[in-house]
Design a protein around this motif. Structure first.
Motif, PDB file in Angstrom:
ATOM      1  N   TRP A 145       2.187   1.839  -3.616  1.00 53.46           N
ATOM      2  CA  TRP A 145       1.185   2.384  -4.536  1.00 53.46           C
ATOM      3  C   TRP A 145       0.769   3.794  -4.152  1.00 53.46           C
ATOM      4  O   TRP A 145       0.472   4.619  -5.018  1.00 53.46           O
ATOM      5  CB  TRP A 145      -0.023   1.458  -4.646  1.00 53.46           C
ATOM      6  N   ARG A 146       0.766   4.098  -2.861  1.00 52.10           N
ATOM      7  CA  ARG A 146       0.468   5.461  -2.414  1.00 52.10           C
ATOM      8  C   ARG A 146       1.547   6.414  -2.942  1.00 52.10           C
ATOM      9  O   ARG A 146       1.240   7.495  -3.441  1.00 52.10           O
ATOM     10  CB  ARG A 146       0.399   5.514  -0.888  1.00 52.10           C
ATOM     11  N   TRP A 199       0.843  -1.190   0.000  1.00 47.73           N
ATOM     12  CA  TRP A 199       0.000   0.000   0.000  1.00 47.73           C
ATOM     13  C   TRP A 199       0.883   1.247   0.000  1.00 47.73           C
ATOM     14  O   TRP A 199       0.613   2.202  -0.730  1.00 47.73           O
ATOM     15  CB  TRP A 199      -0.934   0.008   1.200  1.00 47.73           C
TER      16      TRP A 199
END
Length: 190
Positions: free
Chosen positions: A66-67, A63
């Motif tokens: 991708w952030r 996460w």
């Protein structure tokens, strides 16, 4: 075609009588990394205000990856606004560099945004790991050979070493390490 554009870019710089020294690839790289790190912190803080659960430290590393990829275009916009507004970014100032038109004029907002969009695509390969590695190496080699990057040719810009030095470049690298420590310390699952 690309060679003709590069030649025209070089001729335009020479026609204006500028004798400014071109920035080295490492000066450009460290300046850009400091700017992206600082703008990344601004984007992260804004995300934290708007969507607190999406901006937390730690947690799932996928996460976080991708952030970071999702925030990268925002970071490039912040960087362009700073460049257009002040004529330099913190990283450029630290390394003693200037991004100007081939005529030596400061960049306006539209040109700074366009240049950063092209850097994002052709210089950073959209932030995708293997693609980014290839594009960074390719452009490092171009700058090392005193050839302009594709985004500088397309935008009619150049990066000058206005007042840089080895000490300034190493200081910029040291600042980048210091700025990266909090992120590294808080994202490691101890």
């Amino acid at each position: 075609m690309e060679q003709a554009l590069e030649a025209a870019h070089q001729d335009a710089a020479c026609d204006h009588g500028d004798v400014a020294r071109a920035a080295s690839p490492w000066q450009r790289y460290w300046a850009r990394q400091v700017d992206l790190t600082l703008a990344g912190w601004v984007a992260w803080l804004a995300l934290r205000v708007v969507l607190p659960s999406a901006a937390g430290f730690g947690g799932d590393s996928l996460w976080a990856f991708w952030r970071t990829i999702a925030l990268l275009p925002v970071v490039f916009v912040i960087d362009a606004v700073i460049l257009a507004w002040w004529g330099r970014t913190p990283g450029l100032w630290l390394c003693g560099l200037r991004v100007v038109t081939v005529a030596g004029a400061p960049l306006g907002l539209a040109k700074a945004l366009r240049r950063n969009l092209l850097v994002y695509v052709y210089g950073f390969g959209l932030g995708l790991p293997l693609i980014s590695l290839v594009t960074c190496i390719h452009n490092h080699n171009k700058v090392e050979q005193n050839k302009p990057t594709s985004w500088d040719v397309a935008c009619g810009t150049r990066v000058d070493d206005a007042e840089g030095s080895t000490l300034r470049t190493w200081s910029t690298f040291g600042l980048l390490v210091a700025l990266s420590l909090p992120d590294a310390l808080f994202t490691i699952d101890w």
